[in-house]
Enzyme design. Structure first.
Site, PDB file in Angstrom:
ATOM      1  CG  ASP A  37      -2.192   0.793   1.017  1.00 26.04           C
ATOM      2  OD1 ASP A  37      -3.276   0.173   0.938  1.00 26.04           O
ATOM      3  OD2 ASP A  37      -2.120   2.046   0.908  1.00 26.04           O
ATOM      4  CG  ASN A  87      -7.976  -4.061  -4.234  1.00 19.33           C
ATOM      5  OD1 ASN A  87      -9.150  -4.064  -4.577  1.00 19.33           O
ATOM      6  ND2 ASN A  87      -7.554  -3.491  -3.106  1.00 19.33           N
ATOM      7  CE1 TYR A 151     -12.446   4.448  -9.193  1.00 19.25           C
ATOM      8  CE2 TYR A 151     -14.639   4.003 -10.073  1.00 19.25           C
ATOM      9  CZ  TYR A 151     -13.581   3.662  -9.241  1.00 19.25           C
ATOM     10  OH  TYR A 151     -13.665   2.517  -8.469  1.00 19.25           O
ATOM     11  CE  LYS A 155     -11.084   1.422 -10.538  1.00 20.65           C
ATOM     12  NZ  LYS A 155     -10.070   0.576  -9.890  1.00 20.65           N
ATOM     13  CB  THR A 186     -14.397   0.202   1.225  1.00 12.89           C
ATOM     14  OG1 THR A 186     -14.375   1.218   0.198  1.00 12.89           O
ATOM     15  CG2 THR A 186     -14.815  -1.121   0.625  1.00 12.89           C
TER      16      THR A 186
HETATM   17  N1  LIG Z   1     -15.724   0.760  -2.684  1.00 12.07           N
HETATM   18  C1  LIG Z   1     -16.408   0.702  -3.844  1.00 12.07           C
HETATM   19  O1  LIG Z   1     -17.621   1.010  -3.920  1.00 12.07           O
HETATM   20  C2  LIG Z   1     -15.703   0.207  -5.088  1.00 12.07           C
HETATM   21  C3  LIG Z   1     -16.497  -0.147  -6.188  1.00 12.07           C
HETATM   22  C4  LIG Z   1     -15.877  -0.585  -7.343  1.00 12.07           C
HETATM   23  C5  LIG Z   1     -14.499  -0.672  -7.404  1.00 12.07           C
HETATM   24  N2  LIG Z   1     -13.746  -0.323  -6.326  1.00 12.07           N
HETATM   25  C6  LIG Z   1     -12.292  -0.445  -6.451  1.00 12.07           C
HETATM   26  O2  LIG Z   1     -11.849  -1.349  -5.470  1.00 12.07           O
HETATM   27  C7  LIG Z   1     -10.474  -1.096  -5.177  1.00 12.07           C
HETATM   28  C8  LIG Z   1     -10.291  -1.018  -3.678  1.00 12.07           C
HETATM   29  O3  LIG Z   1     -11.084   0.041  -3.208  1.00 12.07           O
HETATM   30  P1  LIG Z   1     -11.658   0.105  -1.721  1.00 12.07           P
HETATM   31  O4  LIG Z   1     -13.093   0.413  -1.836  1.00 12.07           O
HETATM   32  O5  LIG Z   1     -11.194  -1.038  -0.921  1.00 12.07           O
HETATM   33  O6  LIG Z   1     -10.941   1.479  -1.278  1.00 12.07           O
HETATM   34  P2  LIG Z   1     -10.097   1.898   0.009  1.00 12.07           P
HETATM   35  O7  LIG Z   1      -9.926   3.370  -0.129  1.00 12.07           O
HETATM   36  O8  LIG Z   1     -10.714   1.350   1.237  1.00 12.07           O
HETATM   37  O9  LIG Z   1      -8.699   1.174  -0.226  1.00 12.07           O
HETATM   38  C9  LIG Z   1      -7.849   1.562  -1.272  1.00 12.07           C
HETATM   39  C10 LIG Z   1      -6.414   1.373  -0.816  1.00 12.07           C
HETATM   40  O10 LIG Z   1      -5.558   1.701  -1.927  1.00 12.07           O
HETATM   41  C11 LIG Z   1      -4.469   2.450  -1.432  1.00 12.07           C
HETATM   42  N3  LIG Z   1      -3.904   3.280  -2.491  1.00 12.07           N
HETATM   43  C12 LIG Z   1      -4.443   4.395  -3.038  1.00 12.07           C
HETATM   44  N4  LIG Z   1      -3.595   4.903  -3.945  1.00 12.07           N
HETATM   45  C13 LIG Z   1      -2.524   4.093  -3.980  1.00 12.07           C
HETATM   46  C14 LIG Z   1      -1.319   4.091  -4.710  1.00 12.07           C
HETATM   47  N5  LIG Z   1      -1.037   5.073  -5.595  1.00 12.07           N
HETATM   48  N6  LIG Z   1      -0.425   3.102  -4.511  1.00 12.07           N
HETATM   49  C15 LIG Z   1      -0.693   2.125  -3.611  1.00 12.07           C
HETATM   50  N7  LIG Z   1      -1.811   2.074  -2.867  1.00 12.07           N
HETATM   51  C16 LIG Z   1      -2.708   3.060  -3.056  1.00 12.07           C
HETATM   52  C17 LIG Z   1      -5.040   3.284  -0.305  1.00 12.07           C
HETATM   53  O11 LIG Z   1      -4.018   3.725   0.577  1.00 12.07           O
HETATM   54  C18 LIG Z   1      -6.012   2.307   0.333  1.00 12.07           C
HETATM   55  O12 LIG Z   1      -5.404   1.568   1.378  1.00 12.07           O
HETATM   56  C19 LIG Z   1     -10.133   0.202  -5.907  1.00 12.07           C
HETATM   57  O13 LIG Z   1      -9.456  -0.131  -7.115  1.00 12.07           O
HETATM   58  C20 LIG Z   1     -11.485   0.804  -6.206  1.00 12.07           C
HETATM   59  O14 LIG Z   1     -11.441   1.655  -7.331  1.00 12.07           O
HETATM   60  C21 LIG Z   1     -14.311   0.107  -5.170  1.00 12.07           C
END
Ligand SMILES: NC(=O)c1ccc[n+]([C@@H]2O[C@H](COP(=O)([O-])OP(=O)(O)OC[C@H]3O[C@@H](n4cnc5c(N)ncnc54)[C@H](O)[C@@H]3O)[C@@H](O)[C@H]2O)c1
Length: 255
Positions: A37, A87, A151, A155, A186
């Protein structure tokens, strides 16, 4: 179940949300887990939750060299890599077309799309025979998202990238798939991380409801398991039916 005993898994974005849930579940299934991370303290906190079977790695997925260094660390410590859950992602300040500017567009593409590219480039030459890569895209990677077009564009790019890498991974006896979650509770959208439960206890999400991080993590693990051995190059939507009907906001939704 102990599906991944003797296996090595790398999870990016492991400090929070979906990545945290996946890292914990990989470890529960017997894998040695590397929690990567940008927020090293958050990754270390997840490692503390897991225990001795996990290590924290700092990575900025938007930076090519940082991804190479992350994978080098995994190989230096564990000697191999079986699974990569790429992820890490950023939703940012949701800006529609009227207000999104070049800097925000570049940032969302750098983390979400170039980050996926960087991770894939780093793991592909070293991933072991029978391995699997899962890349988190989004439901906004298969339909447009007017609230955050940058975004959504990034994606969509992730899905095209994953499909384009199938042959390169097949040549190593490996698979690659994208995950396209709908809304997930989240920290990305302001919800707290929740306790991880036994996979059998996860509730079924009502039609078009919000999922939990673990719902996504369970599918990521399944896409790494031999049970999905016939599946590669797919964009797996998991959204409690959000995208299953035309223009759902225009239609009455049943009880
Ligand atoms: N939560 C939703 O509704 C949702 C829906 C569809 C897709 N997603 C995708 O799921 C994935 C995880 O999201 P989440 O909801 O768990 O979010 P989250 O914010 O809880 O976790 C994301 C993590 O990624 C880390 N991060 C951000 N930028 C970074 C970088 N440049 N290098 C390394 N780490 C980095 C952050 O520090 C964080 O710990 C993401 O790709 C997000 O786009 C989330």
């Amino acid at each position: 179940m102990q599906r991944f005993v003797g296996k090595v898994a790398l999870v990016t974005g492991a400090g929070s949300g979906i990545g945290r849930a996946a890292a914990i579940r990989f470890a529960q299934e017997g894998a040695r887990v590397f929690c990567a991370d940008l927020n090293l303290a958050a990754a270390q906190a997840v490692v503390a939750e897991i225990g001795e079977r996990a290590s924290a790695v700092k990575v900025d997925v938007a930076d090519y060299a940082s991804n190479q260094e992350m994978v080098a660390q995994v190989l230096a410590v564990a000697g191999k890599l079986d699974f990569a859950f790429l992820n890490a992602g950023l939703y940012g300040a949701a800006e529609g077309l009227d207000t999104v500017d070049e800097a925000l567009f570049d940032k969302l593409v750098a983390v979400n799309l170039k980050g996926a590219f960087n991770g894939i480039k780093a793991v592909q030459p070293v991933i072991g025979q029978g391995g699997a890569v899962v890349v988190t895209a989004s439901a906004a990677g298969v339909v447009g998202h007017p609230a955050n077009p940058a975004y959504s564009a990034a994606k969509h790019g992730v899905v095209g990238l994953v499909k384009s890498c199938v042959d390169a991974f097949a040549a190593r006896g490996c698979r690659i798939n994208a995950l396209c979650p709908g809304g997930v509770e989240t920290p990305l959208i302001g919800a707290p991380d929740v306790e991880i439960v036994d996979g059998q206890e996860l509730p079924r999400v009502p039609l078009r409801g919000m999922g939990q991080a673990q719902h996504v993590a369970e599918v990521a693990l399944w896409l790494c398991s031999p049970a999905s051995g016939f599946i590669t190059g797919q964009a797996q939507v998991l959204d409690a039916g959000l995208l299953s009907t035309f223009a759902p906001v225009m239609l009455p939704i049943g009880p």
